[in-house]
Design an enzyme around this catalytic site. Structure first.
Site, PDB file in Angstrom:
ATOM      1  N   GLU A  53       0.821  -1.210   0.000  1.00 55.26           N
ATOM      2  CA  GLU A  53       0.000   0.000   0.000  1.00 55.26           C
ATOM      3  C   GLU A  53       0.857   1.263   0.000  1.00 55.26           C
ATOM      4  O   GLU A  53       0.528   2.243  -0.673  1.00 55.26           O
ATOM      5  CB  GLU A  53      -0.960  -0.001   1.196  1.00 55.26           C
ATOM      6  CG  GLU A  53      -2.088  -1.015   1.087  1.00 55.26           C
ATOM      7  CD  GLU A  53      -2.987  -0.779  -0.105  1.00 55.26           C
ATOM      8  OE1 GLU A  53      -3.091   0.375  -0.569  1.00 55.26           O
ATOM      9  OE2 GLU A  53      -3.595  -1.750  -0.593  1.00 55.26           O
TER      10      GLU A  53
ATOM     11  N   TYR B  68      -6.381   6.627   4.226  1.00 52.19           N
ATOM     12  CA  TYR B  68      -6.586   5.628   3.170  1.00 52.19           C
ATOM     13  C   TYR B  68      -5.780   4.360   3.448  1.00 52.19           C
ATOM     14  O   TYR B  68      -6.305   3.244   3.374  1.00 52.19           O
ATOM     15  CB  TYR B  68      -6.206   6.167   1.779  1.00 52.19           C
ATOM     16  CG  TYR B  68      -6.053   5.016   0.827  1.00 52.19           C
ATOM     17  CD1 TYR B  68      -7.172   4.363   0.322  1.00 52.19           C
ATOM     18  CD2 TYR B  68      -4.792   4.488   0.521  1.00 52.19           C
ATOM     19  CE1 TYR B  68      -7.047   3.238  -0.472  1.00 52.19           C
ATOM     20  CE2 TYR B  68      -4.663   3.364  -0.265  1.00 52.19           C
ATOM     21  CZ  TYR B  68      -5.794   2.742  -0.770  1.00 52.19           C
ATOM     22  OH  TYR B  68      -5.666   1.616  -1.541  1.00 52.19           O
TER      23      TYR B  68
ATOM     24  N   ASP C   5      -9.655   5.246  -2.542  1.00 53.05           N
ATOM     25  CA  ASP C   5      -8.584   5.790  -3.366  1.00 53.05           C
ATOM     26  C   ASP C   5      -9.206   6.494  -4.564  1.00 53.05           C
ATOM     27  O   ASP C   5     -10.437   6.574  -4.689  1.00 53.05           O
ATOM     28  CB  ASP C   5      -7.599   4.687  -3.780  1.00 53.05           C
ATOM     29  CG  ASP C   5      -8.137   3.802  -4.899  1.00 53.05           C
ATOM     30  OD1 ASP C   5      -9.379   3.736  -5.078  1.00 53.05           O
ATOM     31  OD2 ASP C   5      -7.329   3.162  -5.589  1.00 53.05           O
TER      32      ASP C   5
ATOM     33  N   CYS D 153     -13.500   1.255 -15.255  1.00 50.86           N
ATOM     34  CA  CYS D 153     -14.037   2.610 -15.070  1.00 50.86           C
ATOM     35  C   CYS D 153     -12.880   3.601 -14.936  1.00 50.86           C
ATOM     36  O   CYS D 153     -12.754   4.318 -13.947  1.00 50.86           O
ATOM     37  CB  CYS D 153     -14.932   2.629 -13.834  1.00 50.86           C
ATOM     38  SG  CYS D 153     -15.954   4.108 -13.673  1.00 50.86           S
TER      39      CYS D 153
ATOM     40  N   CYS E  91     -17.239   1.066 -20.703  1.00 53.03           N
ATOM     41  CA  CYS E  91     -18.588   0.909 -20.147  1.00 53.03           C
ATOM     42  C   CYS E  91     -19.292  -0.331 -20.692  1.00 53.03           C
ATOM     43  O   CYS E  91     -20.118  -0.930 -19.995  1.00 53.03           O
ATOM     44  CB  CYS E  91     -19.420   2.149 -20.440  1.00 53.03           C
ATOM     45  SG  CYS E  91     -18.744   3.675 -19.719  1.00 53.03           S
TER      46      CYS E  91
ATOM     47  N   CYS F 276     -18.581  -3.165 -18.366  1.00 56.12           N
ATOM     48  CA  CYS F 276     -18.769  -2.919 -16.940  1.00 56.12           C
ATOM     49  C   CYS F 276     -19.851  -3.835 -16.371  1.00 56.12           C
ATOM     50  O   CYS F 276     -20.974  -3.875 -16.893  1.00 56.12           O
ATOM     51  CB  CYS F 276     -19.146  -1.461 -16.700  1.00 56.12           C
ATOM     52  SG  CYS F 276     -19.451  -1.091 -14.955  1.00 56.12           S
TER      53      CYS F 276
ATOM     54  N   CYS G 199     -25.340   2.599 -13.210  1.00 60.01           N
ATOM     55  CA  CYS G 199     -24.512   3.797 -13.324  1.00 60.01           C
ATOM     56  C   CYS G 199     -25.322   5.015 -13.751  1.00 60.01           C
ATOM     57  O   CYS G 199     -25.848   5.073 -14.870  1.00 60.01           O
ATOM     58  CB  CYS G 199     -23.385   3.549 -14.321  1.00 60.01           C
ATOM     59  SG  CYS G 199     -22.274   4.962 -14.511  1.00 60.01           S
TER      60      CYS G 199
END
Length: 288
Positions: free
Chosen positions: A38, A121, A139, A194, A201, A204, A210
């Site tokens: 991370e 985060y 994030d 995305c 899309c 997706c 959406c």
């Protein structure tokens, strides 16, 4: 099944079938190794992190090992990941884990936040991905996904707001396991489908949920999104200096550092010394 339950279900199924096989996602990876990933992934793409992460954990697999390492070796191993202060903070975090927690990464979010270099985060991501606990992982990828799904806009605001965090919490399942899966899946969706530019899309798994797609994908009408410059910046100059120091096995004469702007070079050397990334002794510079 509510719309939100269906969204969670579809995204979890997609993630199970399509998640990238990133090494820090493998079974048996330690919580410490996930924290290292991370920290490395902050402002650095996963493709650039995989090799350095594997090499780092092979060399320093535990907080104890990193805590005892020479700082110059730590900075050399950080290589070209960028923002090398992260390497210093990571070593400081390792020392804190050894001193405060007997070498075991704490499973408490407040205790994680108290470690050097660990912000909200990162602490939330460790809670989700290392310990499988419910947390708010937001994030840039998750923020973009939620901006499009819920708000019908192409991009989130530049800075996260209290209202945005409240809205994001509403999407996190109550169950720990489901919440951790949601966090990982939403992040993966933002990183691979995305995306900021040219989102796929048509592929997706949650397209029907959406709001942005339903509105016809309206163009962004908020503040202009300007890419961070690199050429000629202090960041580039500092990176050039750090590269020279990493490559050298003895102190480097300041006169040997090449940069077209002497004033900027002097300023960047001073800032590296102030940040603890370099040590100056007269006319020579070295890693600490």
């Amino acid at each position: 099944m509510t719309d939100l339950d269906l969204l969670h279900h579809r995204l979890a199924q997609w993630f199970a079938a399509n998640a990238r096989p990133l090494p820090w996602r493998a079974a048996g990876v330690s919580p410490w190794a996930i924290l290292v990933s991370e920290i490395m992934l902050q402002q650095t793409p996963a493709s650039r992190v995989e090799g350095p992460w594997l090499a780092w954990l092979e060399r320093w697999p535990t907080p104890e090992a990193l805590a005892e390492a020479p700082t110059a070796d730590v900075l050399r191993a950080w290589g070209r990941l960028g923002y090398p202060r992260r390497a210093l903070r990571l070593q400081e975090a390792a020392r804190a884990v050894v001193e405060r927690h007997d070498g075991a990464l704490p499973e408490d979010e407040e205790a994680l936040l108290a470690l050097p270099g660990v912000g909200s985060y990162t602490a939330a991501a460790v809670m989700a991905f290392a310990f499988g606990r419910r947390s708010l992982v937001t994030d840039v990828n998750v923020r973009r996904v939620l901006a499009r799904l819920a708000d019908g806009v192409e991009h989130p605001a530049k800075s996260e707001t209290v209202a945005e965090r409240r809205r994001a919490w509403a999407f996190v399942p109550d169950d720990d396991v489901d919440a951790a899966i949601w966090s990982a899946a939403a992040m993966e969706l933002g990183a691979t489908i995305c995306t900021a530019r040219n989102p796929a899309c048509e592929r997706c798994p949650v397209a029907e949920h959406c709001a942005w797609l339903a509105a016809g994908k309206p163009e962004w009408d908020g503040p202009e999104r300007v890419a961070q410059p690199w050429e000629g910046t202090d960041r580039q100059c500092r990176g050039r200096i750090m590269g020279s120091l990493r490559a050298a096995h003895s102190p480097v004469p300041v006169a040997h550092l090449v940069w077209p702007d002497d004033e900027q070079l002097t300023r960047c050397i001073a800032s590296l010394v102030e940040d603890g990334l370099a040590v100056r002794d007269g006319d020579v510079l070295a890693l600490p």
